[in-house]
Enzyme design. Structure first.
Site, mmCIF file in Angstrom:
data_model
loop_
_atom_site.group_PDB
_atom_site.id
_atom_site.type_symbol
_atom_site.label_atom_id
_atom_site.label_comp_id
_atom_site.label_asym_id
_atom_site.label_seq_id
_atom_site.Cartn_x
_atom_site.Cartn_y
_atom_site.Cartn_z
ATOM 1 N N ASP A 131 0.849 -1.194 0.000
ATOM 2 C CA ASP A 131 0.000 0.000 0.000
ATOM 3 C C ASP A 131 0.885 1.244 0.000
ATOM 4 O O ASP A 131 1.679 1.444 0.912
ATOM 5 C CB ASP A 131 -0.922 0.004 1.218
ATOM 6 C CG ASP A 131 -2.072 0.995 1.069
ATOM 7 O OD1 ASP A 131 -2.379 1.389 -0.077
ATOM 8 O OD2 ASP A 131 -2.671 1.376 2.094
ATOM 9 N N TYR A 148 1.347 5.577 -0.435
ATOM 10 C CA TYR A 148 0.869 6.746 0.329
ATOM 11 C C TYR A 148 1.130 7.939 -0.574
ATOM 12 O O TYR A 148 1.845 8.861 -0.228
ATOM 13 C CB TYR A 148 1.697 6.793 1.623
ATOM 14 C CG TYR A 148 1.253 7.744 2.696
ATOM 15 C CD1 TYR A 148 -0.029 7.694 3.240
ATOM 16 C CD2 TYR A 148 2.155 8.675 3.228
ATOM 17 C CE1 TYR A 148 -0.400 8.549 4.275
ATOM 18 C CE2 TYR A 148 1.797 9.528 4.256
ATOM 19 C CZ TYR A 148 0.519 9.456 4.782
ATOM 20 O OH TYR A 148 0.156 10.295 5.816
ATOM 21 N N HIS A 207 -3.524 13.987 0.758
ATOM 22 C CA HIS A 207 -3.817 13.104 1.892
ATOM 23 C C HIS A 207 -2.680 13.139 2.903
ATOM 24 O O HIS A 207 -2.909 13.289 4.109
ATOM 25 C CB HIS A 207 -4.044 11.676 1.383
ATOM 26 C CG HIS A 207 -4.190 10.662 2.474
ATOM 27 N ND1 HIS A 207 -5.279 10.622 3.316
ATOM 28 C CD2 HIS A 207 -3.363 9.645 2.880
ATOM 29 C CE1 HIS A 207 -5.130 9.617 4.180
ATOM 30 N NE2 HIS A 207 -3.972 9.022 3.945
ATOM 31 N N ARG A 262 0.970 16.290 13.246
ATOM 32 C CA ARG A 262 2.271 16.890 13.556
ATOM 33 C C ARG A 262 2.279 18.406 13.409
ATOM 34 O O ARG A 262 3.268 19.044 13.738
ATOM 35 C CB ARG A 262 3.365 16.308 12.630
ATOM 36 C CG ARG A 262 3.767 14.880 12.933
ATOM 37 C CD ARG A 262 4.920 14.445 12.048
ATOM 38 N NE ARG A 262 4.553 14.473 10.641
ATOM 39 C CZ ARG A 262 3.940 13.459 10.007
ATOM 40 N NH1 ARG A 262 3.662 12.364 10.648
ATOM 41 N NH2 ARG A 262 3.622 13.557 8.736
ATOM 42 N N GLU A 267 -10.752 3.970 3.159
ATOM 43 C CA GLU A 267 -9.803 4.754 2.375
ATOM 44 C C GLU A 267 -10.099 4.525 0.898
ATOM 45 O O GLU A 267 -10.118 3.379 0.429
ATOM 46 C CB GLU A 267 -8.345 4.377 2.693
ATOM 47 C CG GLU A 267 -7.924 4.826 4.085
ATOM 48 C CD GLU A 267 -6.437 4.676 4.350
ATOM 49 O OE1 GLU A 267 -5.788 3.836 3.691
ATOM 50 O OE2 GLU A 267 -5.916 5.397 5.229
ATOM 51 N N GLU A 322 -9.103 4.227 -2.633
ATOM 52 C CA GLU A 322 -7.855 3.958 -3.343
ATOM 53 C C GLU A 322 -8.167 3.230 -4.653
ATOM 54 O O GLU A 322 -9.255 2.695 -4.848
ATOM 55 C CB GLU A 322 -6.911 3.074 -2.503
ATOM 56 C CG GLU A 322 -6.665 3.615 -1.092
ATOM 57 C CD GLU A 322 -5.509 2.949 -0.359
ATOM 58 O OE1 GLU A 322 -4.643 2.346 -1.030
ATOM 59 O OE2 GLU A 322 -5.472 3.047 0.880
ATOM 60 N N ASP A 335 -9.421 0.463 1.459
ATOM 61 C CA ASP A 335 -8.505 0.031 2.515
ATOM 62 C C ASP A 335 -9.112 0.412 3.869
ATOM 63 O O ASP A 335 -8.790 1.446 4.448
ATOM 64 C CB ASP A 335 -7.150 0.727 2.301
ATOM 65 C CG ASP A 335 -6.113 0.292 3.313
ATOM 66 O OD1 ASP A 335 -6.283 -0.772 3.930
ATOM 67 O OD2 ASP A 335 -5.124 1.029 3.480
ATOM 68 N N LYS A 395 -4.958 -2.043 9.976
ATOM 69 C CA LYS A 395 -5.169 -2.127 8.525
ATOM 70 C C LYS A 395 -5.518 -3.529 8.045
ATOM 71 O O LYS A 395 -6.285 -3.688 7.086
ATOM 72 C CB LYS A 395 -3.875 -1.712 7.797
ATOM 73 C CG LYS A 395 -3.489 -0.261 8.007
ATOM 74 C CD LYS A 395 -4.394 0.646 7.205
ATOM 75 C CE LYS A 395 -3.857 2.063 7.189
ATOM 76 N NZ LYS A 395 -4.693 2.927 6.349
ATOM 77 N N THR A 409 -4.678 6.480 -0.115
ATOM 78 C CA THR A 409 -5.903 7.287 -0.143
ATOM 79 C C THR A 409 -5.753 8.425 -1.153
ATOM 80 O O THR A 409 -4.745 9.127 -1.158
ATOM 81 C CB THR A 409 -6.162 7.882 1.255
ATOM 82 O OG1 THR A 409 -6.156 6.818 2.193
ATOM 83 C CG2 THR A 409 -7.479 8.619 1.300
HETATM 84 MN MN MN Z 1 -4.273 2.790 2.642
#
Ligand code: MN
Length: 425
Positions: A133, A135, A140, A149, A206, A208, A240, A260, A357
């Site tokens: 998977d 990113y 996202h 953060r 998610e 995807e 996901d 997950k 995502t």
């Molecule tokens: Mn994912």
């Protein structure tokens, strides 16, 4: 073929302009007639499925010395490689075209080879090996980074240099229509614990897309970005499912695990990359420029419209909660494949590479509830007065995807799944 031009090629099977499955698409799936019969490979056209097992048995489609379509998965066919995929696609396209008589004028054969989609049960199309998977959506990653953060540290330093990913688990990937059980696990309100145990209170989806690897590479030999698409057989929609509270407590330092791997859902029809070719567009500008092995000149993104809808048990109808597009992805498919193999890692027939995502630039294009409801602070409102920050039991999430041509659509159908309550022993 240019998507702005009207579709020149037509089938003798009647297909409406909103159908996801015109002759320009011809996606592959594994189906089983509801009445009886073994799983076999077919192609969708309009509201029908054409059995490739039957056409192969009659000698109308032949790609190998041995049958590859009278099978419960696409793996044997995919392993033959891109020349075989193109040959079969060209053969099927000809057999289904309006001016080709061999199927059109043979009612007995059509009776045998055609099934109404409503009369078949779709199965997982691929024996999925490894699942990765990515990113790859900047929006996202930025939104999630901002939430956890702060805006100044939203993207970590590596993000603009490489397509970040983790290795997932294939055993829990299920076909559209399968219910998904709310997971139990550890969660903690604070970063330092102590945790509690129980059903996830922050279950999410998610949005995807995922690539299916058709032919792999030898261990130790990288796939260059310029050759990457020769290894990709096609794409599906991918949900996901994610438990944010479990994920938040467990992910440091090695990444996602039980938040997950309790379930992911895929759509049943694998759309060949050749069908998506007319819908290539420029991707986002990449600045800083990627390292040489990740450079992909030309149009490397795909214009695929994406919708997510949610229907709770007390809602009259599905309600759209997200509209996004695959073209927003920062890192493209060729870059994902090139990066995955640059260290010599071998991809194999049947591996699945999910995009991550897919969020867009606007608040209604975010691809998960974590972002849509902004960490629970902006609940989504529905026409019957209900709200959601995360998924409730019996909620159904459906995702659809399609490319819009001039007077036709190349679509993926849908992936749908409903949340079952946790099992508490
Ligand atoms: Mn994912």
């Amino acid at each position: 073929m240019d998507p702005a031009k009207p579709a020149a090629i037509r089938s003798f099977v009647s297909v409406g302009p909103d159908s996801h499955f015109p002759i320009q698409n011809l996606p592959y799936g594994v189906f089983q007639p509801r009445s009886a019969g073994a799983p076999q490979i077919g192609v969708a056209i309009g509201d029908q499925v054409v059995s490739l097992a039957v056409l192969e048995d009659r000698g109308l489609v032949r790609v190998s010395d041995r049958p590859v379509f009278d099978k419960p998965t696409l793996n044997a066919f995919m392993a033959l490689g891109p020349a075989a995929w193109h040959q079969v696609r060209a053969t099927i396209s000809k057999l289904l075209s309006a001016d080709e008589p061999s199927l059109r004028d043979n009612a007995a054969l059509r009776e045998h080879a055609f099934f109404a989609q409503k009369d078949v049960h779709m199965r997982l199309p691929v024996d999925i090996g490894d699942y990765t998977d990515f990113y790859s959506s900047r929006e996202h990653a930025t939104n999630v980074g901002t939430m956890f953060r702060g805006a100044d540290k939203a993207l970590l330093p590596n993000w603009l240099y490489l397509p970040v990913a983790y290795h997932g688990r294939s055993s829990s990937i299920v076909i559209s229509g399968t219910d998904v059980r709310r997971p139990c696990g550890q969660m903690s309100a604070s970063d330092t614990g102590p945790p509690s145990f129980g059903p996830s209170k922050a279950l999410d989806f998610e949005l995807e897309m995922a690539c299916i690897v058709g032919s792999g590479n030898d261990l130790g030999r990288a796939i260059p970005a310029g050759k990457a698409l020769d290894h990709v057989f096609g794409m599906v929609i991918f949900n996901d499912w994610s438990a944010r509270d479990i994920q938040r407590w467990e992910y440091v330092p090695l990444g996602p695990f039980l938040g997950k791997n309790f379930g992911s859902s895929i759509s049943p029809w694998v759309v060949p990359m050749a069908a998506l070719e007319p819908f290539r567009v420029a991707g986002p500008v990449q600045d800083p420029p990627p390292l040489a092995y990740l450079q992909t000149p030309g149009d490397s993104a795909y214009d695929i419209q994406l919708d997510v809808s949610l229907q709770g048990p007390r809602m009259d109808a599905p309600h759209r909660i997200c509209r996004s597009n695959f073209k927003y992805l920062y890192w493209n498919i060729a870059q994902q494949v090139a990066h995955h193999t640059v260290n010599g890692c071998n991809l194999r027939t049947g591996d699945l590479l999910a995009s991550g995502t897919i969020s867009g630039p606007t608040a209604d294009s975010y691809g998960c509830l974590l972002e849509l409801a902004w960490k629970g602070t902006r609940p989504l409102e529905f026409p019957n007065g209900e709200t959601r920050t995360y998924l409730q039991d019996s909620d159904r999430v459906s995702m659809t995807a399609w490319c819009q041509g001039n007077g036709y659509r190349v679509g993926f159908g849908e992936v749908t799944g409903r949340v079952l309550p946790a099992i508490i022993e």
